[in-house]
Motif scaffolding. Structure first.
Motif, short mmCIF file in Angstrom:
data_model
loop_
_atom_site.label_atom_id
_atom_site.label_comp_id
_atom_site.label_asym_id
_atom_site.label_seq_id
_atom_site.Cartn_x
_atom_site.Cartn_y
_atom_site.Cartn_z
N TYR A 1 0.84 -1.21 0.00
CA TYR A 1 0.00 0.00 0.00
C TYR A 1 0.87 1.26 0.00
O TYR A 1 0.65 2.19 -0.80
CB TYR A 1 -0.92 -0.01 1.21
CG TYR A 1 -1.58 1.32 1.49
CD1 TYR A 1 -2.66 1.76 0.74
CD2 TYR A 1 -1.09 2.16 2.50
CE1 TYR A 1 -3.26 2.99 0.98
CE2 TYR A 1 -1.68 3.38 2.76
CZ TYR A 1 -2.76 3.80 1.99
OH TYR A 1 -3.34 5.03 2.24
N LEU A 2 1.86 1.30 0.89
CA LEU A 2 2.71 2.50 0.98
C LEU A 2 3.47 2.72 -0.33
O LEU A 2 3.57 3.85 -0.81
CB LEU A 2 3.68 2.35 2.15
CG LEU A 2 3.08 2.43 3.56
CD1 LEU A 2 4.16 2.20 4.60
CD2 LEU A 2 2.39 3.77 3.79
N ALA A 3 4.01 1.65 -0.88
CA ALA A 3 4.76 1.79 -2.14
C ALA A 3 3.87 2.33 -3.25
O ALA A 3 4.28 3.22 -4.02
CB ALA A 3 5.35 0.44 -2.54
N ARG A 4 2.66 1.83 -3.31
CA ARG A 4 1.73 2.27 -4.36
C ARG A 4 1.37 3.74 -4.18
O ARG A 4 1.35 4.52 -5.16
CB ARG A 4 0.47 1.40 -4.32
CG ARG A 4 -0.52 1.70 -5.43
CD ARG A 4 -1.63 0.67 -5.45
NE ARG A 4 -2.47 0.70 -4.25
CZ ARG A 4 -2.45 -0.24 -3.30
NH1 ARG A 4 -1.63 -1.28 -3.39
NH2 ARG A 4 -3.25 -0.15 -2.25
N GLN A 5 1.10 4.14 -2.95
CA GLN A 5 0.73 5.54 -2.69
C GLN A 5 1.88 6.49 -2.97
O GLN A 5 1.71 7.56 -3.55
CB GLN A 5 0.27 5.68 -1.24
CG GLN A 5 -1.01 4.93 -0.89
CD GLN A 5 -2.21 5.39 -1.67
OE1 GLN A 5 -2.57 4.80 -2.70
NE2 GLN A 5 -2.83 6.46 -1.21
N ILE A 6 3.08 6.10 -2.55
CA ILE A 6 4.25 6.96 -2.73
C ILE A 6 4.58 7.11 -4.21
O ILE A 6 4.86 8.21 -4.70
CB ILE A 6 5.45 6.39 -1.94
CG1 ILE A 6 5.19 6.54 -0.43
CG2 ILE A 6 6.74 7.10 -2.33
CD1 ILE A 6 6.18 5.79 0.44
N LYS A 7 4.55 6.00 -4.94
CA LYS A 7 4.89 6.05 -6.37
C LYS A 7 3.87 6.84 -7.18
O LYS A 7 4.20 7.39 -8.23
CB LYS A 7 5.02 4.62 -6.91
CG LYS A 7 6.26 3.89 -6.41
CD LYS A 7 6.31 2.47 -6.95
CE LYS A 7 7.56 1.74 -6.49
NZ LYS A 7 7.63 0.35 -7.00
N SER A 8 2.63 6.88 -6.71
CA SER A 8 1.58 7.62 -7.42
C SER A 8 1.44 9.05 -6.92
O SER A 8 0.54 9.77 -7.34
CB SER A 8 0.24 6.89 -7.29
OG SER A 8 -0.18 6.86 -5.94
N ASN A 9 2.34 9.44 -6.00
CA ASN A 9 2.35 10.80 -5.45
C ASN A 9 1.06 11.14 -4.70
O ASN A 9 0.63 12.29 -4.65
CB ASN A 9 2.59 11.84 -6.56
CG ASN A 9 3.07 13.16 -6.01
OD1 ASN A 9 3.80 13.20 -5.02
ND2 ASN A 9 2.66 14.25 -6.63
N ALA A 10 0.42 10.14 -4.13
CA ALA A 10 -0.80 10.35 -3.36
C ALA A 10 -0.46 10.82 -1.95
O ALA A 10 0.62 10.56 -1.43
CB ALA A 10 -1.61 9.05 -3.30
N ASN B 1 15.25 5.43 -0.76
CA ASN B 1 15.63 4.35 -1.66
C ASN B 1 14.90 4.38 -3.01
O ASN B 1 15.34 3.75 -3.97
CB ASN B 1 15.39 3.01 -0.97
CG ASN B 1 16.38 2.74 0.14
OD1 ASN B 1 17.54 2.43 -0.12
ND2 ASN B 1 15.96 2.91 1.38
N LEU B 2 13.80 5.13 -3.08
CA LEU B 2 13.11 5.30 -4.35
C LEU B 2 13.34 6.69 -4.94
O LEU B 2 12.86 7.00 -6.03
CB LEU B 2 11.60 5.07 -4.17
CG LEU B 2 11.16 3.69 -3.67
CD1 LEU B 2 9.64 3.62 -3.62
CD2 LEU B 2 11.72 2.59 -4.55
N ASN B 3 14.04 7.53 -4.17
CA ASN B 3 14.32 8.91 -4.60
C ASN B 3 13.02 9.65 -4.92
O ASN B 3 12.89 10.29 -5.96
CB ASN B 3 15.27 8.93 -5.80
CG ASN B 3 15.87 10.29 -6.04
OD1 ASN B 3 16.02 11.08 -5.12
ND2 ASN B 3 16.20 10.58 -7.29
N LEU B 4 12.08 9.54 -4.01
CA LEU B 4 10.79 10.19 -4.17
C LEU B 4 10.47 10.99 -2.90
O LEU B 4 11.00 10.72 -1.83
CB LEU B 4 9.68 9.16 -4.41
CG LEU B 4 9.75 8.37 -5.73
CD1 LEU B 4 8.72 7.26 -5.73
CD2 LEU B 4 9.52 9.30 -6.93
N LYS B 5 9.58 11.94 -3.04
CA LYS B 5 9.11 12.73 -1.90
C LYS B 5 7.66 12.38 -1.64
O LYS B 5 6.85 12.28 -2.57
CB LYS B 5 9.26 14.23 -2.18
CG LYS B 5 8.95 15.11 -0.97
CD LYS B 5 9.93 14.87 0.17
CE LYS B 5 9.60 15.78 1.36
NZ LYS B 5 10.45 15.45 2.53
N THR B 6 7.32 12.21 -0.38
CA THR B 6 5.98 11.78 -0.01
C THR B 6 5.15 12.94 0.50
O THR B 6 5.63 13.80 1.25
CB THR B 6 6.05 10.70 1.09
OG1 THR B 6 7.02 9.73 0.73
CG2 THR B 6 4.70 10.04 1.30
#
Length: 221
Positions: A112-121, A176-181
């Protein structure tokens, strides 16, 4: 014999002398009594069909969570444990924490967390909540080690040596994904401990932050 097709079941191969029961209610919020009855009937059927085999049952560490202790899910799992203890000649009941691996139920915490983070939710998190994450491959190795040891007819907590706060998990995903939540933080949440001092297993990665980072790199990057 493998009963189930999910995340844990896929870790094992068929053996004539062992039953891996990894099928049943996996949603800790489940309230449909028919789902619980379906699992109970399957457990009884499997015990009757394979009376001489070692019966491996994958239960849950949610029984230690005070917020879920009286839930239908936890009461059902405890009932299944007692049923197996009373009817199986040889058994291992493995109470697993939050298993992490490739695939599995999309509503599992890490999926769930991975999906939300990758979709910028936007994610609402409870700062004080913790979860115990364990690599499904460690679950497999622990299971096989106990089978080989002949140290059976017992309940084993299968969990990592430390819990993770939800903000720690989010931070590791970001790094580790180089994304901002996008986070909404609430000063809520509960922590519960899982006693693993009797777990006869040495985790390859002892540092909790390295272990967490490895899970994310391995399954989500």
């Amino acid at each position: 014999m493998i009963i189930g097709k999910g995340l844990i079941a896929k870790q094992f191969q068929n053996h004539d002398d062992v039953v891996y029961f990894a099928s049943g209610v996996s949603n800790s919020s489940e309230t449909d009594k028919n789902q619980f009855l379906r699992e109970e009937n399957l457990v009884r059927e499997t015990l009757n069909k394979y009376p001489k085999q070692l019966f491996i049952y994958f239960s849950t560490c949610s029984i230690y969570d005070s917020s879920k202790y009286n839930s239908l899910y936890v009461l059902h799992k405890l009932h299944m444990e007692e049923l197996i203890k009373e009817n199986a000649e040889n058994y291992l009941i493995l109470r697993v924490s939050n298993a992490v691996g490739e695939g599995g139920n999309p509503n599992l915490l890490m999926n769930y967390l991975a999906r939300q983070i990758k979709s910028n939710a936007t994610i609402t998190i409870h700062n004080n909540a913790t979860r115990n994450l364990v690599d499904v491959e460690d679950v497999r190795d622990i299971t096989l080690q106990y089978i080989a040891s002949n140290n059976w007819n017992k309940i084993v907590n299968v969990a990592y040596i430390e819990n993770f706060f939800i903000p720690e998990i989010i931070q590791s995903f970001e790094e580790n994904l180089n994304l901002k939540t996008n986070i909404i933080s609430e000063d809520k949440g509960e922590h519960y401990s899982i006693d693993v001092h009797e777990l006869d297993y040495e985790f390859t990665i002892q540092d909790k932050y390295e272990y967490l980072a490895n899970l994310i790199k391995k399954y989500y990057r």
